[in-house]
Write a protein that holds these residues in place. Sequence first.
Motif, PDB file in Angstrom:
ATOM      1  N   ALA A  59      -0.709  41.597 -59.579  1.00  0.00           N
ATOM      2  CA  ALA A  59      -1.272  42.826 -59.840  1.00  0.00           C
ATOM      3  C   ALA A  59      -1.144  43.708 -58.827  1.00  0.00           C
ATOM      4  O   ALA A  59      -1.537  44.890 -59.100  1.00  0.00           O
ATOM      5  N   GLY A  60      -0.794  43.488 -57.615  1.00  0.00           N
ATOM      6  CA  GLY A  60      -0.858  44.422 -56.512  1.00  0.00           C
ATOM      7  C   GLY A  60      -2.104  44.443 -55.628  1.00  0.00           C
ATOM      8  O   GLY A  60      -2.440  45.637 -55.050  1.00  0.00           O
ATOM      9  N   LYS A  61      -2.869  43.089 -55.387  1.00  0.00           N
ATOM     10  CA  LYS A  61      -3.862  43.169 -54.627  1.00  0.00           C
ATOM     11  C   LYS A  61      -3.583  43.601 -53.339  1.00  0.00           C
ATOM     12  O   LYS A  61      -4.511  44.276 -52.507  1.00  0.00           O
ATOM     13  N   THR A  62      -2.669  42.824 -52.703  1.00  0.00           N
ATOM     14  CA  THR A  62      -2.510  43.037 -51.084  1.00  0.00           C
ATOM     15  C   THR A  62      -2.030  44.490 -50.784  1.00  0.00           C
ATOM     16  O   THR A  62      -2.417  44.966 -49.863  1.00  0.00           O
ATOM     17  N   VAL A  63      -1.304  45.083 -51.549  1.00  0.00           N
ATOM     18  CA  VAL A  63      -0.630  46.345 -51.451  1.00  0.00           C
ATOM     19  C   VAL A  63      -2.134  47.197 -51.604  1.00  0.00           C
ATOM     20  O   VAL A  63      -2.134  48.230 -50.770  1.00  0.00           O
ATOM     21  N   GLY A  64      -2.967  46.924 -52.386  1.00  0.00           N
ATOM     22  CA  GLY A  64      -4.247  47.678 -52.712  1.00  0.00           C
ATOM     23  C   GLY A  64      -5.130  47.541 -51.246  1.00  0.00           C
ATOM     24  O   GLY A  64      -5.593  48.547 -50.823  1.00  0.00           O
ATOM     25  N   LEU A  65      -4.937  46.349 -50.839  1.00  0.00           N
ATOM     26  CA  LEU A  65      -5.768  46.104 -49.784  1.00  0.00           C
ATOM     27  C   LEU A  65      -5.349  46.925 -48.483  1.00  0.00           C
ATOM     28  O   LEU A  65      -6.056  47.708 -47.536  1.00  0.00           O
ATOM     29  N   VAL A  66      -3.751  47.053 -48.281  1.00  0.00           N
ATOM     30  CA  VAL A  66      -3.312  47.738 -47.150  1.00  0.00           C
ATOM     31  C   VAL A  66      -3.589  49.130 -47.309  1.00  0.00           C
ATOM     32  O   VAL A  66      -3.734  50.005 -46.299  1.00  0.00           O
ATOM     33  N   LEU A  95       0.059  39.520 -44.514  1.00  0.00           N
ATOM     34  CA  LEU A  95      -0.627  40.837 -44.221  1.00  0.00           C
ATOM     35  C   LEU A  95       0.264  41.617 -43.414  1.00  0.00           C
ATOM     36  O   LEU A  95       0.303  42.725 -43.526  1.00  0.00           O
ATOM     37  N   VAL A  96       0.779  40.877 -42.039  1.00  0.00           N
ATOM     38  CA  VAL A  96       1.521  41.568 -41.184  1.00  0.00           C
ATOM     39  C   VAL A  96       2.759  42.109 -41.989  1.00  0.00           C
ATOM     40  O   VAL A  96       3.022  43.445 -41.618  1.00  0.00           O
ATOM     41  N   ARG A  97       3.482  41.205 -42.388  1.00  0.00           N
ATOM     42  CA  ARG A  97       4.585  41.814 -43.204  1.00  0.00           C
ATOM     43  C   ARG A  97       4.417  42.740 -44.159  1.00  0.00           C
ATOM     44  O   ARG A  97       5.218  43.801 -44.028  1.00  0.00           O
ATOM     45  N   THR A  98       3.471  42.689 -45.196  1.00  0.00           N
ATOM     46  CA  THR A  98       3.284  43.795 -45.974  1.00  0.00           C
ATOM     47  C   THR A  98       2.822  45.171 -45.168  1.00  0.00           C
ATOM     48  O   THR A  98       3.212  46.203 -45.736  1.00  0.00           O
ATOM     49  N   GLY A 151     -12.079  44.912 -44.248  1.00  0.00           N
ATOM     50  CA  GLY A 151     -11.487  44.363 -45.607  1.00  0.00           C
ATOM     51  C   GLY A 151     -11.098  42.719 -45.557  1.00  0.00           C
ATOM     52  O   GLY A 151     -10.392  42.307 -44.469  1.00  0.00           O
ATOM     53  N   PHE A 152     -11.394  42.091 -46.703  1.00  0.00           N
ATOM     54  CA  PHE A 152     -11.169  40.723 -47.177  1.00  0.00           C
ATOM     55  C   PHE A 152     -10.000  40.637 -47.914  1.00  0.00           C
ATOM     56  O   PHE A 152     -10.026  41.236 -49.019  1.00  0.00           O
ATOM     57  N   ASP A 153      -8.928  39.551 -47.832  1.00  0.00           N
ATOM     58  CA  ASP A 153      -7.871  39.438 -48.663  1.00  0.00           C
ATOM     59  C   ASP A 153      -8.065  37.877 -49.049  1.00  0.00           C
ATOM     60  O   ASP A 153      -8.202  37.038 -48.210  1.00  0.00           O
ATOM     61  N   GLU A 154      -7.963  37.582 -50.422  1.00  0.00           N
ATOM     62  CA  GLU A 154      -8.172  36.322 -51.030  1.00  0.00           C
ATOM     63  C   GLU A 154      -9.213  35.544 -50.530  1.00  0.00           C
ATOM     64  O   GLU A 154      -9.358  34.393 -50.249  1.00  0.00           O
ATOM     65  N   ALA A 155     -10.469  36.015 -50.578  1.00  0.00           N
ATOM     66  CA  ALA A 155     -11.899  35.724 -49.952  1.00  0.00           C
ATOM     67  C   ALA A 155     -12.094  34.466 -50.688  1.00  0.00           C
ATOM     68  O   ALA A 155     -12.900  33.491 -50.410  1.00  0.00           O
ATOM     69  N   ASP A 156     -11.788  34.169 -51.975  1.00  0.00           N
ATOM     70  CA  ASP A 156     -12.311  33.333 -52.905  1.00  0.00           C
ATOM     71  C   ASP A 156     -11.585  31.937 -52.600  1.00  0.00           C
ATOM     72  O   ASP A 156     -12.196  30.808 -53.209  1.00  0.00           O
ATOM     73  N   ASN A 178     -16.723  57.670 -39.628  1.00  0.00           N
ATOM     74  CA  ASN A 178     -17.056  58.685 -40.744  1.00  0.00           C
ATOM     75  C   ASN A 178     -17.541  58.340 -41.983  1.00  0.00           C
ATOM     76  O   ASN A 178     -18.306  58.413 -42.951  1.00  0.00           O
ATOM     77  N   VAL A 179     -16.860  57.097 -42.334  1.00  0.00           N
ATOM     78  CA  VAL A 179     -16.936  56.134 -43.781  1.00  0.00           C
ATOM     79  C   VAL A 179     -16.906  54.702 -43.601  1.00  0.00           C
ATOM     80  O   VAL A 179     -15.967  54.308 -42.643  1.00  0.00           O
ATOM     81  N   GLN A 180     -18.129  54.161 -43.673  1.00  0.00           N
ATOM     82  CA  GLN A 180     -18.312  52.692 -43.662  1.00  0.00           C
ATOM     83  C   GLN A 180     -18.145  52.108 -44.895  1.00  0.00           C
ATOM     84  O   GLN A 180     -18.840  52.431 -46.011  1.00  0.00           O
ATOM     85  N   GLN A 181     -17.606  51.018 -45.122  1.00  0.00           N
ATOM     86  CA  GLN A 181     -17.268  50.283 -46.149  1.00  0.00           C
ATOM     87  C   GLN A 181     -16.774  48.920 -45.903  1.00  0.00           C
ATOM     88  O   GLN A 181     -15.793  48.692 -45.143  1.00  0.00           O
ATOM     89  N   PHE A 182     -17.321  48.036 -46.820  1.00  0.00           N
ATOM     90  CA  PHE A 182     -16.843  46.464 -46.673  1.00  0.00           C
ATOM     91  C   PHE A 182     -15.894  46.224 -48.149  1.00  0.00           C
ATOM     92  O   PHE A 182     -16.628  46.843 -49.192  1.00  0.00           O
ATOM     93  N   TYR A 183     -14.788  45.847 -48.179  1.00  0.00           N
ATOM     94  CA  TYR A 183     -13.957  45.990 -49.253  1.00  0.00           C
ATOM     95  C   TYR A 183     -13.228  44.549 -49.170  1.00  0.00           C
ATOM     96  O   TYR A 183     -12.867  44.020 -48.279  1.00  0.00           O
ATOM     97  N   ALA A 184     -12.942  44.143 -50.524  1.00  0.00           N
ATOM     98  CA  ALA A 184     -12.256  42.783 -50.795  1.00  0.00           C
ATOM     99  C   ALA A 184     -11.283  42.804 -51.922  1.00  0.00           C
ATOM    100  O   ALA A 184     -11.510  43.569 -52.777  1.00  0.00           O
ATOM    101  N   THR A 185     -10.116  42.088 -51.866  1.00  0.00           N
ATOM    102  CA  THR A 185      -9.318  41.774 -52.763  1.00  0.00           C
ATOM    103  C   THR A 185      -9.146  40.411 -53.004  1.00  0.00           C
ATOM    104  O   THR A 185      -8.989  39.821 -51.942  1.00  0.00           O
ATOM    105  N   THR A 186      -9.040  39.901 -54.196  1.00  0.00           N
ATOM    106  CA  THR A 186      -9.042  38.462 -54.485  1.00  0.00           C
ATOM    107  C   THR A 186      -8.421  38.308 -55.939  1.00  0.00           C
ATOM    108  O   THR A 186      -8.893  39.058 -56.794  1.00  0.00           O
TER     109      THR A 186
END
Length: 448
Positions: A59-66, A95-98, A151-156, A178-186
């Motif tokens: 569904a495009g999780k890693t693209v969304g993360l980057v 991650l590095v390749r994407t 950001g966390f990828d595939e944390a589950d 300026n903007v602080q956020q913790f985000y995850a895709t999985t």
Amino acid sequence: MSILDTVQPGKVLYQIGAYDLPTASEAIERINQDLLPHQSKFCDDLDHRKLALVCGFGAGKTVGLVAKATILAAMNIGHVSALFEPTHAMLVDILVRTMNELLDQWQIPFSYRASPLPSFTLEFKEGTHTILLRTMLTYQRLRGQNLCAIGFDEADTVPKREAENAMNMALARLRSGNVQQFYATTTPEGHGWAFETFEKNKKSDTGLIQAKTADNPYLPDTFIPSLYENYPPQLIKAYLLGQWVNLTSGQVYDRFDRNHHVINKIPFDIKMETLLIGVDFNVMNCNSVIGVRDGDKLVIIDEISKQKDTDALAQEILRRYPSNRILVYPDASGSARSTINASKTDIAILESYGFSSMALKSNPFIKDRVATVNALLQNGKGERRLAIHARCSRLIECLELQSYDEKTGDPDKQNGYDHHVDALGYLIYREFNILYGRAGKPTGIRIY
């Protein structure tokens, strides 16, 4: 025409002045042009301090993360952020390749450092931003860092406790920019860390976006049909539909279905009914389920959770239902011990409050108790004789989530999903097992 005009702009071209560095706003605009709707929603959400994108495969999780990491980098020029993968191999291979591919596509110049610890430095007209790359099990290395976003990828795919510890460490590091956020895709891996954080214990500062595999129109035509052919229904729900389902080995109460067993209205006047109460004794964690028999059916109308001892449980029952006749169906071991002291057994304490004990002399075999509950959920004829009011949220959760322990073959008791279903089992076994007829006496007689 120069040959430089025929190739995609890259880092070297920026360095020699062939192209101008993008401004932060230009970079964000380029990124947004390529995103799917659920990816855009994920990247646009800056209001929640904790945010997750949970999707099926492809569904495009890693693209969304980057994309999220790069947009936050543009908003926090001059600061540092971090991205995490579960393992070093995933960090390098995925991650590095994407990031290399997408930063080139978006024409955002960067430099990559592989050692001693990997990182990307993104270049904008206003300045630079560094993104640290780490693995989740080395989250302790964040100590002392001041970061604007993590950001966390595939944390589950990480053990739940480790993922939770890593998140807590990450949240403590969000103190710059300026903007602080913790985000995850999985991808949803059962009822793990992502379910606990973003669904079950969701707070006001927590956001969740879910998407299906089919929400990505660019997948090969054979991708989704092949998964349907090769995956069982539970994995289809998780890995294609992005839903939370029990993926552990062997759901104990596999006949339970919210759509069929959960009700929102009780079909009788509770004040006029005899209450049947299943009880599970534990020190500092006594639990019960409260039901009413309706012919050959059972309706669970209420639950009581986490009372400190048997006295507290009995008092809470009387507080809620002071005028009803009450029959209790406790754990049979309560006739020999007490959660309070040695002078009175647990069952004796319940009887001292005026409750009639329906306890057996010994508990049934676990498999027999489970089988009786499952038969009430749905028997071989397709009949469902158990209904549960929606207010009994913990019981419903336990019926969905308790699984078998692969080592012992018994229902798992390590995750805390056993107490309410045990209480339900004591009640149902005593009232509905074939060995107990309701003939002649209110308590029934044993038949062989």
